[in-house]
Design an enzyme around this catalytic site. Structure first.
Site, PDB file in Angstrom:
ATOM      1  N   LYS A  75       0.854  -1.202   0.000  1.00  0.00           N
ATOM      2  CA  LYS A  75       0.000   0.000   0.000  1.00  0.00           C
ATOM      3  C   LYS A  75       0.885   1.246   0.000  1.00  0.00           C
ATOM      4  CE  LYS A  75      -3.880   1.827   2.816  1.00  0.00           C
ATOM      5  NZ  LYS A  75      -4.770   1.507   3.962  1.00  0.00           N
ATOM      6  N   SER A 150      -9.726   1.714   3.236  1.00  0.00           N
ATOM      7  CA  SER A 150      -8.878   2.525   2.389  1.00  0.00           C
ATOM      8  C   SER A 150      -7.871   1.709   1.564  1.00  0.00           C
ATOM      9  CB  SER A 150      -8.097   3.532   3.244  1.00  0.00           C
ATOM     10  OG  SER A 150      -7.244   2.833   4.133  1.00  0.00           O
ATOM     11  N   SER A 174      -9.782  -1.017   7.242  1.00  0.00           N
ATOM     12  CA  SER A 174      -9.276  -0.801   5.884  1.00  0.00           C
ATOM     13  C   SER A 174      -8.601  -1.985   5.213  1.00  0.00           C
ATOM     14  CB  SER A 174      -8.316   0.380   5.863  1.00  0.00           C
ATOM     15  OG  SER A 174      -9.051   1.568   5.826  1.00  0.00           O
TER      16      SER A 174
END
Ligand code: GLN
Length: 486
Positions: A75, A150, A174
């Site tokens: 990420k 997210s 997330s």
């Protein structure tokens, strides 16, 4: 062997047995990403040359290890010496870190090959991967729908087979929520299990790095190699990862499954979600589990408590981005105050600004006791609820989200409805306990077949048993094999 549809363990074994080279594997994933990322936007950037060089080192026997040649994505809030770390924000658009995030470094030391960095909500604030400065991510199952957030890029990259495993971060859901909405496995470990060193902070008492994968075994393997104490992170626990963490076909030591009525509302849950949980209960019964009712009476305060604690910590963590210490600097400021104000106004997006204002308010003198301190007290009650529940059960079974993915744009003007998405995930972060979302089949929304997830929550540092319980469910279903047509 269809490389890009294989599990991480299958790829690792094929490379180790010399059935395929690490370079072939890396090239297959890079090619798939090059062909299809344009319509999904899962990757922010890929590191083609670096990845091939790493794979060559594996094939030459220079980089060996338990994950040799396994392609992973990370990420875009995990610092690396290579590439950019943007947090999908203009504030850090061109930020090049000077050190490597511990979790990523450990996986690379074990031989994993980083393919690229994945898109996310700005500074990990969001549930849809729409609050990004550089364009949203589309759900591979239907591109008009969000992938969740997210870590939406990480989940979409898994669903689209752009990597064999990926790393996300989970502050309030997330990892688990996007995993559910994209039909993959997502594990949030116990707070302190994985080092946060090199993870750009959102809310430091809640943030935790974890894997997104196709199988429970893959998740266990990644956790095994990235977790454990790290002296660079003072909140990383000095508790060893169990050596047999990835031996997940072992029978769980204990198998009492807790069901909490607070998660089972037919009014709140989409019928397909209720059905998936009911089916999971039957599966566990058939495996000899004892099903017990547990009570989590403070669940309803999870969202308000989370959004006070998380925004308070965010407002403090994000103070460093002022155009001087870190981040975007405005071009022609009038004076120093103007430099701070304009740098922050230009660098942050709307959602991040909303959170900073909420958090600053909750921490301001006169309101601190009424909001922040009270939230901490209720946080303790939520934590105690779980502690009591785990006296009578070994894992709590519940939905990950109330419904399948919603449409892109559907909730962007309604922050409250966006926040409610996290209703089944935030309490695990507040209590610091591990949770895993498992592919639970397909539901329907807007006439499209879209994935849903079932979630298992376990006691702190009980990942080994939790993963074995998760594996039992996986063994009895085929949902984890489902793939979207892109
Ligand atoms: N959706 C939640 C939020 O917006 C959780 C985010 C996260 O876990 N990083 O804060």
């Amino acid at each position: 062997m269809n490389v890009t549809e294989s599990s991480l363990v299958e790829i690792r074994d094929a490379i180790a047995d010399k059935k395929i080279s690490a370079v072939e594997v890396t090239e297959a994933y890079l090619k798939r990403a090059a062909d299809l990322n344009g319509s999904i936007n899962a990757y922010r950037e890929t590191y083609d040359d670096r990845a091939i060089a790493k794979a060559k080192a594996v094939d030459a026997g220079e980089a060996i290890g338990p994950l040799a040649g396994v392609p992973i994505a990370i990420k875009d809030l995990m610092c690396t010496e290579y590439g950019r770390t943007s947090c999908s924000s203009n504030m850090l658009g061109d930020f090049h870190a000077s050190y490597n995030c511990t979790a990523v470094k450990r996986l690379e030391d074990a031989g994993a090959v980083v393919i690229g960095k994945t898109n996310m909500d700005e500074f990990a604030m969001g549930s849809s991967t729409e609050t990004c400065a550089f364009g949203s991510t589309q759900n591979p199952w239907d591109q008009a729908h969000v992938p969740g957030g997210s870590s939406g890029g990480a989940a979409a990259a898994m669903a689209a087979d752009f990597c064999a495993g990926s790393l996300g971060s989970d502050t309030g859901g997330s990892i688990r929520q996007p995993a559910a909405l994209c039909g993959v496995v997502g594990l949030k470990p116990t707070y302190g299990r994985v080092s946060r060193w090199g993870l750009v902070a959102f809310a430091s008492s809640l943030d935790q790095i974890g894997p997104l994968t196709h199988t429970v075994e893959d998740a266990a393997l990644l956790l095994k190699h990235m977790g454990g104490h790290d002296e660079l992170d003072s909140t990383s626990a000095n508790i060893d990862i169990p050596a047999d963490l990835d031996a997940i076909d072992q029978k769980p030591d204990k198998l009492r499954i807790g069901i909490a009525k607070q998660y089972m509302s037919d009014e709140a849950n989409d019928p397909a979600v209720s059905k998936a949980v009911a089916e999971a209960i039957e599966i566990y019964k058939s495996e000899g589990a004892k099903i017990v009712e547990v009570d989590l009476p403070h669940t309803e305060y999870g969202i308000p408590v989370y959004y006070i604690v998380a925004t308070a910590e965010a407002s403090s963590n994000l103070a460093r981005y002022d155009g001087v210490h870190y981040g975007h600097r405005t071009k022609t400021p009038d004076d120093l105050i103007d430099l701070y104000a304009r740098s922050r106004a230009e660098g942050f997006g709307d959602e991040v600004k909303r959170r900073i204002m909420l958090g600053t308010y909750a921490l301001s003198s006169g309101y601190y006791d009424a909001y922040y301190n009270r939230a901490l007290k209720v946080r303790r009650l939520i934590s105690n609820d779980f502690r009591t529940a785990f006296e009578s059960c070994d894992a709590i079974l519940c939905p990950t989200t109330t419904s399948p993915a919603f449409k892109i744009g559907e909730k962007t003007d309604d922050p409250l409805s966006m926040y409610l998405n996290d209703i089944y995930t935030v309490t695990a972060n507040l209590a610091g306990i591990p949770g895993i979302s498992l592919p639970g089949g397909l539901g329907e929304r807007d006439g499209k077949k879209l994935p849903i997830g079932v979630q298992l929550l376990g006691p702190a540092f009980g990942e080994a048993n939790l993963l074995r319980i998760a594996r039992l469910y996986e063994k009895n279903t085929d949902y984890y094999r489902l793939r979207p047509q892109i």
